[in-house]
Design a protein around this motif. Structure first.
Motif, mmCIF file in Angstrom:
data_model
loop_
_atom_site.group_PDB
_atom_site.id
_atom_site.type_symbol
_atom_site.label_atom_id
_atom_site.label_comp_id
_atom_site.label_asym_id
_atom_site.label_seq_id
_atom_site.Cartn_x
_atom_site.Cartn_y
_atom_site.Cartn_z
ATOM 1 N N GLY A 36 19.185 6.340 0.617
ATOM 2 C CA GLY A 36 17.785 6.982 0.136
ATOM 3 C C GLY A 36 17.001 7.583 0.795
ATOM 4 O O GLY A 36 16.145 7.741 0.963
ATOM 5 N N LEU A 37 16.475 5.803 1.953
ATOM 6 C CA LEU A 37 15.033 5.682 2.825
ATOM 7 C C LEU A 37 15.592 7.195 3.589
ATOM 8 O O LEU A 37 14.099 7.713 4.524
ATOM 9 C CB LEU A 37 15.945 4.382 3.784
ATOM 10 N N ILE A 38 16.716 7.861 4.288
ATOM 11 C CA ILE A 38 16.436 8.923 5.402
ATOM 12 C C ILE A 38 15.572 10.134 4.908
ATOM 13 O O ILE A 38 15.523 11.068 5.458
ATOM 14 C CB ILE A 38 18.376 9.125 5.303
ATOM 15 N N ASP A 39 15.514 10.296 3.000
ATOM 16 C CA ASP A 39 15.381 11.356 2.274
ATOM 17 C C ASP A 39 12.959 10.270 1.598
ATOM 18 O O ASP A 39 12.354 11.229 1.368
ATOM 19 C CB ASP A 39 15.969 11.250 1.255
ATOM 20 N N TYR A 40 12.569 9.838 2.365
ATOM 21 C CA TYR A 40 11.676 9.038 2.064
ATOM 22 C C TYR A 40 10.899 10.566 2.709
ATOM 23 O O TYR A 40 10.379 9.982 4.307
ATOM 24 C CB TYR A 40 10.816 7.329 2.379
ATOM 25 N N ASN A 41 9.924 10.564 2.597
ATOM 26 C CA ASN A 41 8.782 11.371 2.881
ATOM 27 C C ASN A 41 7.285 10.780 2.363
ATOM 28 O O ASN A 41 6.971 10.568 1.852
ATOM 29 C CB ASN A 41 8.846 12.597 2.408
ATOM 30 N N TYR A 42 6.519 10.076 3.975
ATOM 31 C CA TYR A 42 5.122 9.437 2.831
ATOM 32 C C TYR A 42 4.529 10.781 2.246
ATOM 33 O O TYR A 42 3.177 9.714 1.929
ATOM 34 C CB TYR A 42 4.599 9.018 4.270
ATOM 35 N N ARG A 43 4.570 12.033 2.943
ATOM 36 C CA ARG A 43 3.506 12.676 1.904
ATOM 37 C C ARG A 43 3.371 13.158 0.705
ATOM 38 O O ARG A 43 2.385 14.001 0.421
ATOM 39 C CB ARG A 43 2.979 13.668 3.567
ATOM 40 N N SER A 44 4.635 12.256 0.543
ATOM 41 C CA SER A 44 5.043 12.819 -0.891
ATOM 42 C C SER A 44 4.418 11.972 -2.164
ATOM 43 O O SER A 44 5.900 10.743 -2.093
ATOM 44 C CB SER A 44 6.458 13.723 -0.541
ATOM 45 N N ALA A 45 3.695 11.810 -2.763
ATOM 46 C CA ALA A 45 3.324 11.215 -3.748
ATOM 47 C C ALA A 45 4.699 10.917 -4.698
ATOM 48 O O ALA A 45 4.502 9.789 -5.202
ATOM 49 C CB ALA A 45 2.240 11.788 -4.866
ATOM 50 N N GLU A 46 4.785 11.979 -5.151
ATOM 51 C CA GLU A 46 6.174 12.228 -5.564
ATOM 52 C C GLU A 46 7.778 11.214 -5.390
ATOM 53 O O GLU A 46 8.434 10.190 -5.725
ATOM 54 C CB GLU A 46 6.705 12.993 -6.183
ATOM 55 N N ASN A 47 7.583 11.476 -4.377
ATOM 56 C CA ASN A 47 8.848 10.870 -3.609
ATOM 57 C C ASN A 47 8.732 9.088 -3.158
ATOM 58 O O ASN A 47 9.978 8.736 -3.213
ATOM 59 C CB ASN A 47 8.678 11.523 -1.641
#
Length: 333
Positions: A309-320
Motif C-alpha cells: 500500500g505504501l507504493i500508492d501513497y501520495n503526500y499531495r492527496s489528503a484523502e490518500n
C-alpha cells in the motif's frame, strides 16, 4: 537506394500561401522554412539509407522533404492538423508513394503496428533500420518523451521492433536539461529519466528566429539511442516516482524530497532509505549520480514490498493520507 533530390516543388512558403496556412498558437506551431536547416536536422539522425522513418508533426513538410531526399525505404507521417494534408499528399505524389499519412494526436497514437515486422531487431542487437524524427510542438514535447521513455523501458509501441532511435526538437533549455551531467545546475528529473534509459546527445541549436512565427526561445535538436541495459533495472513508474520526489526540492537537500515518499508520521522510513542506499541526506539532488539514484530506487522498492500500500501513497492527496492512517499498516521500524 541513394539519396536524391525531389522533383521541382513549390517552396514551403508557396505551399503555406497556396493552402492559406497559418501557425496556430494553441497548437504551439512554428514552421521551419529553411531547407538547409531541415536537412541539417535529418543529417543529425545519421544515415537513413534504407530506413523506415516516422515523422511526428510534419506540418507544411519542410523536414519531410529532407527525409525523402535521404535514401529512406519509406516514411510515415503523423499530423494532427488536417490543414496540412493536401501539402503532404503533394509530397507523397512526387515521392512515388513512399509516404503513409496519418491524421492523429501523437500523444494517443498507437505505434504498435507502424513498421514492417521484418525490420525488427533483437534488443541486444544493433538498432533496427527504424527512426523517429519530429519538430515537436513545445506543449507536448515533455509529456511525449516521458510516454516514449516508458514504452522504451517496457519494449512496447515502436520499441517492440528493437532499440529504435529518435531525433527530436525541444526548447533549448529542455534539451540542455536532458543531457545535463551530475553537478550541473540544470540537472533535474528529466536528465535522469532520459539518461538511465538512453545515450542522449544535444546535437546543435537552432535560433528561434529561424522559425515562422519565431518562438521566444531557441530550439535544441536531441538524439536518443536506447541502451541495451537500463542503468536502473526497475519498473519505469517506480523509478519515475522516486526521481520525481528526489528532485521535488531541486536546490534543497535530497532528504526533503525523499521524505515526501512517506507519510509525515514515518520519518524513520526516510532515514532508512538514505542510510541503506548509502546516500548522504545533505546531498543536493543535482549532485546525485545514476548509481546513487539506482540504490535509492531499490531500497524504496524493498520498503514498499515490506509495507503493501505504501507504493500508492501520495503526500499531495489528503484523502490518500487519511486512508493510510485508517489502514494502520504495520511498520517494522
Amino acid at each position: 537506394m541513394s539519396a536524391q533530390r525531389l522533383p521541382p516543388l513549390p517552396t514551403i512558403k508557396e505551399i503555406i500561401r497556396l493552402y492559406k496556412l497559418r501557425a496556430r498558437k494553441q497548437l504551439s506551431q512554428n514552421f521551419l522554412l529553411d531547407l538547409n536547416l531541415t536537412r541539417k536536422i535529418v543529417r543529425a539522425a545519421g544515415s537513413l539509407e534504407g530506413h523506415h522513418v516516422c515523422e511526428v508533426g510534419p506540418g507544411p513538410g519542410g523536414i519531410t522533404r529532407a527525409i525523402l531526399e535521404s535514401g529512406i525505404a519509406d516514411l510515415r507521417v503523423i499530423e494532427k492538423d488536417v490543414r496540412f494534408m493536401p501539402g503532404l499528399q503533394l509530397l507523397n505524389d512526387v515521392s512515388g508513394g513512399k509516404m503513409r499519412i496519418f491524421n492523429g494526436d501523437i500523444l494517443r497514437f498507437n505505434m504498435d503496428d507502424l513498421f514492417p515486422t521484418e525490420a525488427t531487431q533483437a534488443w541486444d542487437d544493433s538498432p533496427p533500420k527504424i527512426h523517429i524524427i519530429g519538430n515537436l510542438p513545445f506543449n507536448v514535447s515533455t509529456p511525449l518523451i516521458i510516454n516514449w521513455l516508458e514504452a522504451m523501458s517496457e519494449r512496447t509501441s515502436a520499441w517492440k521492433y528493437g532499440r529504435v532511435k529518435l531525433t527530436l526538437t525541444f526548447q533549448k533549455e529542455v534539451a540542455e536539461r536532458m543531457v545535463a551531467p551530475i553537478l550541473n545546475r540544470q540537472r533535474c528529473r528529466l536528465s535522469v529519466m532520459c539518461q538511465y534509459l538512453c545515450y542522449v546527445q544535444h546535437k546543435f541549436t537552432i535560433p528561434g528566429t529561424s522559425f515562422v512565427p519565431p518562438p521566444d526561445v531557441d530550439v535544441g535538436i536531441v538524439k536518443f539511442v536506447p541502451l541495451k541495459q537500463p542503468k536502473i533495472a526497475l519498473p519505469f513508474r517506480l523509478v519515475e516516482k522516486v526521481v520525481r520526489h528526489v528532485f521535488h526540492f531541486r536546490q534543497k537537500m535530497c532528504k526533503r524530497g525523499i521524505a515526501t515518499l512517506f507519510p509525515p508520521d514515518q520519518p524513520a522510513l526516510t532515514r532508512e532509505m538514505l542510510s541503506t542506499a548509502d546516500v548522504s541526506p545533505d546531498t543536493r539532488p543535482f549532485m546525485l549520480d545514476i548509481a546513487e539514484i539506482d540504490r535509492l530506487c531499490h531500497v524504496y522498492k524493498d520498503i514498499c514490498d515490506r509495507h503493501p500500500g505504501l507504493i500508492d501513497y501520495n503526500y499531495r492527496s489528503a484523502e490518500n493520507a487519511l486512508d493510510w492512517r485508517r489502514a494502520k499498516l504495520p511498520l517494522n521500524i
